[in-house]
Design an enzyme around this catalytic site. Sequence first.
Site, mmCIF file in Angstrom:
data_model
loop_
_atom_site.group_PDB
_atom_site.id
_atom_site.type_symbol
_atom_site.label_atom_id
_atom_site.label_comp_id
_atom_site.label_asym_id
_atom_site.label_seq_id
_atom_site.Cartn_x
_atom_site.Cartn_y
_atom_site.Cartn_z
ATOM 1 N N THR A 49 -3.753 7.512 7.817
ATOM 2 C CA THR A 49 -4.010 6.320 8.634
ATOM 3 C C THR A 49 -2.686 5.795 9.200
ATOM 4 O O THR A 49 -2.600 5.403 10.373
ATOM 5 C CB THR A 49 -4.736 5.242 7.804
ATOM 6 O OG1 THR A 49 -5.743 5.875 7.013
ATOM 7 C CG2 THR A 49 -5.389 4.200 8.692
ATOM 8 N N ALA A 90 -4.489 2.725 2.207
ATOM 9 C CA ALA A 90 -4.907 2.567 0.808
ATOM 10 C C ALA A 90 -6.054 3.535 0.531
ATOM 11 O O ALA A 90 -6.724 4.000 1.464
ATOM 12 C CB ALA A 90 -5.352 1.130 0.541
ATOM 13 N N GLY A 102 0.573 8.437 4.624
ATOM 14 C CA GLY A 102 -0.822 8.884 4.678
ATOM 15 C C GLY A 102 -1.312 9.082 6.098
ATOM 16 O O GLY A 102 -0.590 8.840 7.075
ATOM 17 N N ASP A 159 0.685 -0.233 5.712
ATOM 18 C CA ASP A 159 0.388 0.931 4.870
ATOM 19 C C ASP A 159 -1.123 1.143 4.790
ATOM 20 O O ASP A 159 -1.907 0.248 5.141
ATOM 21 C CB ASP A 159 0.976 0.703 3.468
ATOM 22 C CG ASP A 159 1.114 1.988 2.663
ATOM 23 O OD1 ASP A 159 0.677 3.063 3.128
ATOM 24 O OD2 ASP A 159 1.662 1.915 1.540
ATOM 25 N N GLU A 215 6.250 2.591 -1.996
ATOM 26 C CA GLU A 215 5.308 1.762 -1.230
ATOM 27 C C GLU A 215 5.204 0.368 -1.860
ATOM 28 O O GLU A 215 5.190 -0.639 -1.156
ATOM 29 C CB GLU A 215 3.927 2.423 -1.188
ATOM 30 C CG GLU A 215 3.891 3.669 -0.320
ATOM 31 C CD GLU A 215 2.571 4.431 -0.387
ATOM 32 O OE1 GLU A 215 2.357 5.270 0.489
ATOM 33 O OE2 GLU A 215 1.769 4.195 -1.300
#
Length: 228
Positions: free
Chosen positions: A31, A84, A29, A82, A104
Amino acid sequence: MSVDLAKLNAAKAAARLVEESRVIGVGSGTTVERFIDVISRDEGFRQKVYVPSSLDTALKLSRAGLKVLYPSAASGVEVYVDGADEVDFSLNMIKGGGAAMTLEKILAFYAERRIFIVDHTKLVDRLGSKHPVPIDVLPHAISMVLSELRRRGFRAELRLAGRGKVGPLISDVGGVVIDVRTGPIEDPKGLEEELRSLPGIVETGLFIGLADLVVVGYPDRHEVLRRR
Ligand code: 5RP
């Protein structure tokens, strides 16, 4: 934009939290992309090994000159980082906006430590308030899973690939993604158990009890939320 700055602040804070680790699992993703930008500029992070949760992340890590270890060859990671899509105040999460939730979740589950990095817009009182719960489904089971979900009253839609490919989006593990719109979820663990009980569903984007820390970025600072 202020959300971009918030993501960067969370990513910078996470980099400091993992600087002692040698084997780092990396989610997917935008971020996480900021996290890769931050660590790739720091010489100390070049000596480490990174286990990616998706093809996209594998490419970003290797383009940044970082060492990639394929997940099937990794017995686990010291720390997993990770993003979210939604986080509640028990640190339960919805993930899978990028359709990478199966790998993930595997990396997060087997990691020694798990850190999630989000901008402040991801915090919600109840999961399901803004995002559907994505599920990774074996292609042979698409129609049966869809009709069973609808029979149970869920609003479930096959996620389409969009530009460049006709038909369903294929996940990194070869599944198709169904988005289940729930609205605010009363019992995330119960919903996770219900979905996982249906044959054909490989994994869900509900991450229950899998975050040790959530680093929340704001345009001018970050805050760390810890699992109680
Ligand atoms: C991918 C994910 C991502 O971590 C989630 O969608 C958040 O992405 P972003 O940081 O771009 O908002 O679960 O499957």
